[in-house]
Scaffold this motif. Structure first.
Motif, PDB file in Angstrom:
ATOM      1  N   THR A  39       0.832  -1.195   0.000  1.00 22.68           N
ATOM      2  CA  THR A  39       0.000   0.000   0.000  1.00 22.68           C
ATOM      3  C   THR A  39       0.872   1.253   0.000  1.00 22.68           C
ATOM      4  O   THR A  39       2.037   1.223   0.380  1.00 22.68           O
ATOM      5  CB  THR A  39      -0.942   0.039   1.218  1.00 22.68           C
ATOM      6  N   HIS A  77      -3.401  -1.217  -2.795  1.00 21.54           N
ATOM      7  CA  HIS A  77      -4.383  -0.149  -2.596  1.00 21.54           C
ATOM      8  C   HIS A  77      -3.746   0.995  -1.819  1.00 21.54           C
ATOM      9  O   HIS A  77      -2.608   0.901  -1.366  1.00 21.54           O
ATOM     10  CB  HIS A  77      -5.646  -0.661  -1.873  1.00 21.54           C
ATOM     11  N   THR A  78      -4.480   2.085  -1.702  1.00 25.46           N
ATOM     12  CA  THR A  78      -4.034   3.189  -0.863  1.00 25.46           C
ATOM     13  C   THR A  78      -4.426   2.924   0.581  1.00 25.46           C
ATOM     14  O   THR A  78      -5.376   2.200   0.862  1.00 25.46           O
ATOM     15  CB  THR A  78      -4.667   4.517  -1.300  1.00 25.46           C
ATOM     16  N   LEU A  79      -3.692   3.571   1.468  1.00 26.89           N
ATOM     17  CA  LEU A  79      -4.011   3.466   2.899  1.00 26.89           C
ATOM     18  C   LEU A  79      -3.802   4.869   3.518  1.00 26.89           C
ATOM     19  O   LEU A  79      -2.763   5.118   4.118  1.00 26.89           O
ATOM     20  CB  LEU A  79      -3.076   2.433   3.552  1.00 26.89           C
ATOM     21  N   VAL A  80      -4.785   5.722   3.399  1.00 27.85           N
ATOM     22  CA  VAL A  80      -6.053   5.599   2.680  1.00 27.85           C
ATOM     23  C   VAL A  80      -6.251   6.836   1.818  1.00 27.85           C
ATOM     24  O   VAL A  80      -5.712   7.895   2.114  1.00 27.85           O
ATOM     25  CB  VAL A  80      -7.263   5.444   3.635  1.00 27.85           C
ATOM     26  N   THR A  81      -7.068   6.702   0.765  1.00 21.21           N
ATOM     27  CA  THR A  81      -7.385   7.840  -0.087  1.00 21.21           C
ATOM     28  C   THR A  81      -8.164   8.890   0.691  1.00 21.21           C
ATOM     29  O   THR A  81      -9.125   8.575   1.397  1.00 21.21           O
ATOM     30  CB  THR A  81      -8.225   7.364  -1.292  1.00 21.21           C
ATOM     31  N   GLY A 109      -8.671   1.787  -0.455  1.00 22.36           N
ATOM     32  CA  GLY A 109      -8.715   2.196   0.946  1.00 22.36           C
ATOM     33  C   GLY A 109      -9.075   3.666   0.970  1.00 22.36           C
ATOM     34  O   GLY A 109      -8.510   4.468   0.218  1.00 22.36           O
ATOM     35  N   ILE A 110     -10.012   4.059   1.811  1.00 18.51           N
ATOM     36  CA  ILE A 110     -10.526   5.429   1.759  1.00 18.51           C
ATOM     37  C   ILE A 110     -10.886   5.919   3.150  1.00 18.51           C
ATOM     38  O   ILE A 110     -11.191   5.127   4.051  1.00 18.51           O
ATOM     39  CB  ILE A 110     -11.752   5.519   0.809  1.00 18.51           C
ATOM     40  N   GLY A 179     -10.482   3.410   6.373  1.00 18.59           N
ATOM     41  CA  GLY A 179      -9.471   3.581   7.404  1.00 18.59           C
ATOM     42  C   GLY A 179      -9.893   4.605   8.436  1.00 18.59           C
ATOM     43  O   GLY A 179     -10.552   5.603   8.124  1.00 18.59           O
ATOM     44  N   ASN A 198      -9.401  -0.465   8.997  1.00 17.26           N
ATOM     45  CA  ASN A 198      -7.980  -0.372   9.323  1.00 17.26           C
ATOM     46  C   ASN A 198      -7.826   0.560  10.502  1.00 17.26           C
ATOM     47  O   ASN A 198      -8.259   1.716  10.464  1.00 17.26           O
ATOM     48  CB  ASN A 198      -7.165   0.126   8.137  1.00 17.26           C
TER      49      ASN A 198
END
Length: 284
Positions: A39, A77-81, A109-110, A179, A198
């Protein structure tokens, strides 16, 4: 327990001009070491606590595309968008594009975003917290609709879409993580929409947050066990595989099934990979 490496620091010995080959080698090394998830942060400046804001930071979705091209198996993925950085339909399209091009390995991830200094510095709007959470819920709804078979209009309080066409569609249903540990809003949205939460575990195992999430699931009629519980921990130059494994064992005992590990103050990325792989070998 699955392990993820969260790349939060790009200030490496190799230098900024060599970030491309260094990052490619880093993610290949992580995947070869058995790390199942990779991520990146969705920030434009480095975060205080990891380094000075002037340190190197790469834009998240361009970076995920690069990582996808240099890996074969890991979930990305992003952590977090930060929800305020992109229009929801653009975000949904970015995820599905990367999902297709990676063979189904990219998810989302948002969160509601929080970095006011960064936003004001670069000219991003930073609405009040209540507005950001309204944007977050509508973004979740738009993404899920665009990732479905529906092309129906979307009529929200903030956004209106006349046709939610999305072609090509995802290869796999994107993994959706929310998240943050906010008890009134964030964890309620997890119970309503997400595949995973998360939670930060830098200051101990957040068991109380899981109890709150269970309550929201009960209220929403959602099976608590359907939601994956993931945690984030940090490593630094004094960390050892044994200390990391001890923390992860505590998380596993509380019901967490994935741990994302980020390095602070470690300027050789292979060192972070070695710490995670060593800890994975020790986890009970």
């Amino acid at each position: 327990m699955e392990f993820g490496i969260h790349i939060a620091d790009f200030t490496w010995k190799s230098g900024a001009a060599q970030l491309g080959p260094a990052l490619a080698a880093h993610v290949r090394n992580a995947e070869a070491a058995g790390i199942q998830r990779i991520t990146v942060m969705d920030h434009f400046w480095q975060l205080p606590g990891i380094g000075p804001v002037e340190h190197e930071m790469l834009e998240a979705y361009a970076t995920l595309g690069f990582i996808a091209a240099h890996t074969e198996k890991a979930l990305l993925h992003t952590l977090v968008t930060g929800v305020i950085y992109r229009h929801p339909s653009l975000l949904a399209k970015q995820i599905s594009t990367l999902n297709v091009l990676s063979g189904g390995r990219v998810g989302l991830g948002i969160g509601a975003a929080w970095n006011e200094e960064e936003c004001r510095g670069l000219g991003f709007p930073f609405p009040p917290v209540a507005q950001r959470f309204r944007e977050l819920e509508e973004t979740l709804q738009i993404c899920l609709q665009m990732w479905s078979d529906s092309e129906e209009p979307y009529e929200g309080a903030i956004w209106q879409l006349e046709r939610t066409l999305n072609s090509p569609q995802n290869v796999t249903k994107p993994y959706l993580m929310i998240g943050g540990g906010g008890e009134k809003k964030t964890l309620k949205l997890v119970a309503q929409y997400a595949d995973a939460c998360n939670l930060g575990a830098m200051e101990g195992v957040p068991t109380h947050k899981l109890d709150v999430l269970r309550g929201h699931c009960d209220a929403a009629g959602r099976d608590y066990d359907e939601i994956e519980k993931t945690a984030m921990i940090a490593v630094n130059p004094s960390s050892t595989p044994a200390t990391v494994a001890a923390t992860v064992d505590e998380l596993a005992a509380a019901g967490f099934t994935a741990t994302y590990v980020f390095a602070a103050g470690i300027d050789e990325p292979s060192r972070a990979v070695d710490l995670i792989a060593g800890a994975a070998a020790l986890v009970r």
